[in-house]
Design a protein around this motif. Sequence first.
Motif, short mmCIF file in Angstrom:
data_model
loop_
_atom_site.label_atom_id
_atom_site.label_comp_id
_atom_site.label_asym_id
_atom_site.label_seq_id
_atom_site.Cartn_x
_atom_site.Cartn_y
_atom_site.Cartn_z
N VAL A 41 43.84 23.53 52.15
CA VAL A 41 45.06 23.63 51.34
C VAL A 41 45.83 22.31 51.35
O VAL A 41 46.30 21.84 50.30
N THR A 56 50.90 29.24 47.38
CA THR A 56 49.64 29.43 48.11
C THR A 56 49.59 30.83 48.71
O THR A 56 50.58 31.31 49.28
N THR A 57 48.43 31.48 48.60
CA THR A 57 48.22 32.80 49.18
C THR A 57 46.86 32.81 49.87
O THR A 57 45.86 32.36 49.30
N GLN A 58 46.83 33.34 51.09
CA GLN A 58 45.60 33.33 51.88
C GLN A 58 44.84 34.66 51.75
O GLN A 58 45.43 35.74 51.84
N LYS A 60 41.50 36.64 53.63
CA LYS A 60 40.76 36.50 54.88
C LYS A 60 39.86 37.71 55.10
O LYS A 60 40.07 38.80 54.56
N THR A 68 38.68 32.40 56.27
CA THR A 68 39.81 32.42 55.35
C THR A 68 39.54 31.47 54.19
O THR A 68 38.79 30.50 54.33
N ASN A 69 40.08 31.81 53.04
CA ASN A 69 40.24 30.83 51.97
C ASN A 69 41.50 31.20 51.21
O ASN A 69 42.18 32.17 51.55
N ASN A 70 41.83 30.42 50.21
CA ASN A 70 43.14 30.56 49.59
C ASN A 70 43.05 30.52 48.07
O ASN A 70 42.09 29.98 47.51
#
Length: 259
Positions: A41, A56-58, A60, A68-70
């Motif tokens: 990020v 931004t939002t995660q 997981k 995790t990615n976003n």
Amino acid sequence: MSSQNVRLVTFNMNGRTRKLDKFKKMLRNELIICLQEVDDVYRTKKEFSDFPYKATTQNKTTSGKSHTNNILICSKLPFELVDDTLIHTDPCESQWRRRAQHVRVKLDATRTFDLFHYHNTYNFGKQNFKYEKEGIEKFVDYAKRCLSKPLGQAQNVVLLGDFNLKKINQLTSRIKLPHVAYNWRDYICSSIPFASPSSCGVYDTTSNDASDHDAVWAELDLQADVKEVQGRRVQLFNIHHKEYLYASSYKPFDDDRRR
């Protein structure tokens, strides 16, 4: 691009932060960029430092090895509202928790539009895309709650992202918005008309190895009379064939061109 239009793009970058420069070279005055599968990020935000407004939002995993990615929205227009919520959990082994974003974009002192961004659940299309369909239905329910009305009655709303549905009818029967640009699994669905039939398309980010998805872009005409496009009529533009599909009421096409 007219000063009255807003050009935006959705792109699943497949975690390839080091190759963002290839994607950036393709951009053409976009005001809003929506990214999925953002692994780094900090570096990605730095790449788009000229977009001052970001959300931004995660996502997981909840089972097996932790990952995790976003999803990330980068904008040159300010946000009046920012929200996100859990939409769906993948049924497959890793059980990804999928969250969606909602931003209200401020155009000027009096005008806004609502943008909903989502990377849909993925279960390899099993049971005729049962879980992918459920994910989109929950995403639409989230948009309805935020808007306090059905999508078909909404003005100035856009839903976009990697929706993981290959068949266009699986999507349009759930997201009932009149203007749709798509390529494979990636979609932009809008109540706002595109500026012209050629005002949407694809950036070929697969052949240059920037991702395993091509990016989809569209230019929205914010000056159009949105009331005229309300209702059940749907116009779908096939990016590759440069023509509308299911356009039985679209006057520029002769009978033999209608689907």
